[in-house]
Design a protein around this motif. Structure first.
Motif, short mmCIF file in Angstrom:
data_model
loop_
_atom_site.label_atom_id
_atom_site.label_comp_id
_atom_site.label_asym_id
_atom_site.label_seq_id
_atom_site.Cartn_x
_atom_site.Cartn_y
_atom_site.Cartn_z
N THR A 293 0.84 -1.21 0.00
CA THR A 293 0.00 0.00 0.00
C THR A 293 0.87 1.25 0.00
O THR A 293 0.35 2.36 -0.09
CB THR A 293 -0.93 0.02 1.23
N PRO B 217 1.35 3.07 -5.42
CA PRO B 217 0.01 3.04 -6.02
C PRO B 217 -0.37 1.64 -6.50
O PRO B 217 0.48 0.89 -6.99
CB PRO B 217 0.09 4.03 -7.18
N ILE C 165 -3.01 -0.06 -12.11
CA ILE C 165 -4.20 0.50 -12.77
C ILE C 165 -4.59 -0.34 -13.98
O ILE C 165 -5.22 0.15 -14.91
CB ILE C 165 -3.99 1.99 -13.16
N ILE D 29 2.53 8.68 -8.92
CA ILE D 29 1.30 8.78 -8.14
C ILE D 29 1.62 8.59 -6.66
O ILE D 29 2.26 7.60 -6.27
CB ILE D 29 0.28 7.74 -8.61
N PRO E 215 0.61 7.31 -3.31
CA PRO E 215 -0.40 6.32 -2.93
C PRO E 215 -1.37 6.84 -1.85
O PRO E 215 -2.48 6.32 -1.74
CB PRO E 215 0.42 5.14 -2.41
N THR F 107 -2.75 9.85 -1.81
CA THR F 107 -3.76 10.74 -2.39
C THR F 107 -4.34 10.23 -3.70
O THR F 107 -5.42 10.67 -4.11
CB THR F 107 -3.17 12.13 -2.66
N GLY F 108 -3.62 9.36 -4.37
CA GLY F 108 -4.04 8.89 -5.68
C GLY F 108 -3.79 9.90 -6.79
O GLY F 108 -4.18 9.69 -7.93
N ASN G 78 8.16 5.20 -5.13
CA ASN G 78 7.28 4.05 -5.32
C ASN G 78 8.09 2.77 -5.55
O ASN G 78 7.79 1.72 -4.97
CB ASN G 78 6.30 4.29 -6.47
N LYS H 234 -2.05 8.74 -17.98
CA LYS H 234 -2.51 9.87 -17.16
C LYS H 234 -1.75 11.17 -17.44
O LYS H 234 -1.72 12.08 -16.64
CB LYS H 234 -2.45 9.51 -15.67
#
Length: 126
Positions: free
Chosen positions: A8, A11, A14, A35, A37, A39-40, A57, A113
């Protein structure tokens, strides 16, 4: 032996892929977007902020299997704009002490994104 890595502290995937996979002594970390994790959302709008988050990450995924950035043997950096290379490289250098991993860096037409950077890594667990 194949083991899927998930934490966790990075992120969630997806799509139909894993954050990382250990295969014997190698760990393959999927491309990490910048990203946060918690806040997303992207960690920031600059290449420096986004590079830091992508590498954080990766660091967190490796930590979930007891590894560190010192275990990384190869990275691939995908940049939305190759002119961001120098700024990316300055942040990148802060994540590796001593012998740096092998690396490739490419400009790509687009990233998921609309990110400025995506980084994948291969680590070796001795």
């Amino acid at each position: 032996m194949k083991k899927v890595l998930a934490t966790t502290q990075a992120p969630a995937a997806i799509g139909p892929y894993s954050q990382g996979v250990r295969a014997d002594k190698f760990v393959f970390v999927s491309g990490q977007l910048p990203i946060d994790p918690a806040t997303g959302a992207f960690a920031g709008e600059t290449i420096a902020e986004q590079t830091k988050q992508s590498l954080t990450n990766i660091k967190n995924i490796l930590a979930s299997d007891g590894l560190t950035m010192a275990n990384v043997v190869k990275t691939t950096v995908l940049l939305k704009n190759i002119s961001d290379f120098t700024a990316m490289n300055e942040v990148y250098a802060t994540f590796f002490e001593g012998d740096c991993p092998a690396r490739a860096a490419f400009e790509v037409a687009a990233l998921p994104k609309d990110a400025l950077v995506e980084i994948e890594a291969i680590a070796y667990a001795e």
